[in-house]
Design a protein around this motif. Structure first.
Motif, PDB file in Angstrom:
ATOM      1  N   TYR A   1       4.793  -8.665   0.819  1.00 46.97           N
ATOM      2  CA  TYR A   1       4.141  -8.471  -0.472  1.00 46.97           C
ATOM      3  C   TYR A   1       3.953  -6.977  -0.762  1.00 46.97           C
ATOM      4  O   TYR A   1       4.312  -6.476  -1.831  1.00 46.97           O
ATOM      5  N   GLU A   2       3.391  -6.263   0.192  1.00 48.04           N
ATOM      6  CA  GLU A   2       3.083  -4.836   0.009  1.00 48.04           C
ATOM      7  C   GLU A   2       4.344  -3.985  -0.124  1.00 48.04           C
ATOM      8  O   GLU A   2       4.344  -2.987  -0.848  1.00 48.04           O
ATOM      9  N   ASN A   3       5.413  -4.351   0.553  1.00 51.53           N
ATOM     10  CA  ASN A   3       6.656  -3.609   0.462  1.00 51.53           C
ATOM     11  C   ASN A   3       7.193  -3.632  -0.968  1.00 51.53           C
ATOM     12  O   ASN A   3       7.609  -2.597  -1.497  1.00 51.53           O
TER      13      ASN A   3
ATOM     14  N   ASP B   1       1.734 -10.072   4.596  1.00 54.20           N
ATOM     15  CA  ASP B   1       1.198  -8.913   3.882  1.00 54.20           C
ATOM     16  C   ASP B   1       2.282  -7.859   3.690  1.00 54.20           C
ATOM     17  O   ASP B   1       2.406  -7.258   2.620  1.00 54.20           O
TER      18      ASP B   1
ATOM     19  N   THR C   1       3.469   5.304   0.085  1.00 54.36           N
ATOM     20  CA  THR C   1       2.541   4.295   0.565  1.00 54.36           C
ATOM     21  C   THR C   1       2.460   4.392   2.076  1.00 54.36           C
ATOM     22  O   THR C   1       3.487   4.437   2.760  1.00 54.36           O
TER      23      THR C   1
ATOM     24  N   GLY D   1      -7.186  -2.066  -4.552  1.00 54.29           N
ATOM     25  CA  GLY D   1      -7.331  -3.490  -4.279  1.00 54.29           C
ATOM     26  C   GLY D   1      -8.324  -4.117  -5.230  1.00 54.29           C
ATOM     27  O   GLY D   1      -8.977  -3.429  -6.013  1.00 54.29           O
TER      28      GLY D   1
ATOM     29  N   PHE E   1       0.963   2.528   5.366  1.00 57.57           N
ATOM     30  CA  PHE E   1       0.440   1.254   5.848  1.00 57.57           C
ATOM     31  C   PHE E   1      -0.258   1.447   7.185  1.00 57.57           C
ATOM     32  O   PHE E   1       0.301   2.062   8.091  1.00 57.57           O
TER      33      PHE E   1
ATOM     34  N   ARG F   1      -2.766   1.336   2.398  1.00 54.45           N
ATOM     35  CA  ARG F   1      -2.801  -0.127   2.397  1.00 54.45           C
ATOM     36  C   ARG F   1      -2.946  -0.630   3.825  1.00 54.45           C
ATOM     37  O   ARG F   1      -2.421  -0.027   4.762  1.00 54.45           O
TER      38      ARG F   1
ATOM     39  N   ILE G   1       5.470  -4.108  -3.758  1.00 45.55           N
ATOM     40  CA  ILE G   1       4.572  -3.309  -4.594  1.00 45.55           C
ATOM     41  C   ILE G   1       4.815  -1.820  -4.366  1.00 45.55           C
ATOM     42  O   ILE G   1       4.821  -1.019  -5.312  1.00 45.55           O
ATOM     43  N   SER G   2       5.051  -1.443  -3.119  1.00 43.65           N
ATOM     44  CA  SER G   2       5.320  -0.047  -2.784  1.00 43.65           C
ATOM     45  C   SER G   2       6.541   0.471  -3.541  1.00 43.65           C
ATOM     46  O   SER G   2       6.534   1.596  -4.067  1.00 43.65           O
TER      47      SER G   2
ATOM     48  N   LEU H   1      -2.330  -3.809   6.555  1.00 42.30           N
ATOM     49  CA  LEU H   1      -1.464  -4.964   6.792  1.00 42.30           C
ATOM     50  C   LEU H   1      -2.038  -5.811   7.916  1.00 42.30           C
ATOM     51  O   LEU H   1      -2.274  -5.305   9.011  1.00 42.30           O
TER      52      LEU H   1
END
Length: 151
Positions: free
Chosen positions: A98-100, A95, A115, A9, A117, A88, A102-103, A90
């Motif tokens: 977005y994170e999915n 979130d 990843t 991060g 979560f 990560r 990037i994963s 959430l």
């Protein structure tokens, strides 16, 4: 095999919400490396070196937690560290969306990385680094949101 997780991060700043994810992650992983990524397109509010020092001090009594800064793709850093997991947090469905994404990209770059979560603890969910920066910018006390004291 040692279970190493990279918790990446910008951590600008590192909050109690981030601390909560690390502490809970220690139940799942043998080692957690907090990775502060440098983003050339973003100007940091809190100096990187200061944040590294504050995070190291926060986890001084946790030998399984390390802090690094990096200027590379997160998946490459994970591979170089021998980390097979990205940790990560959430706070909400925004979130997750977005994170999915990037994963998926991280798996493309480093196919052996997973990843993981963790859902933010409810009492910490409203905390975000951007809100804390804004409060600090206007001289509001932000101590209750941080696991360390700013000078």
């Amino acid at each position: 095999m040692k279970r190493i997780a990279l918790f990446p991060g910008s951590f600008d700043p590192f909050t109690k919400g981030h601390e909560d994810i690390v502490l809970r992650g220690l139940r799942l992983f043998d080692e957690i490396v907090i990775g502060i990524g440098r983003n050339a397109s973003k100007q940091r509010y809190f100096p990187l070196e200061m944040m590294v020092g504050l995070i190291e001090k926060t986890f001084a009594s946790y030998p399984a937690v390390k802090v690094v800064s990096y200027d590379d793709l997160t998946a490459n850093v994970a591979r170089d560290l021998g980390a097979r997991f990205l940790l990560r947090g959430l706070r909400n469905t925004t979130d997750f969306e977005y994170e999915n994404s990037i994963s998926q990209v991280n798996r493309y770059v480093y196919e052996d990385v997973e990843t993981v979560f963790l859902i933010t603890s409810p009492h910490l969910a409203p905390i975000s680094s951007s809100i804390i920066r804004e409060l600090h910018r206007y001289s509001k006390n932000i101590d209750e949101f941080l696991p360390y004291k700013l000078k």
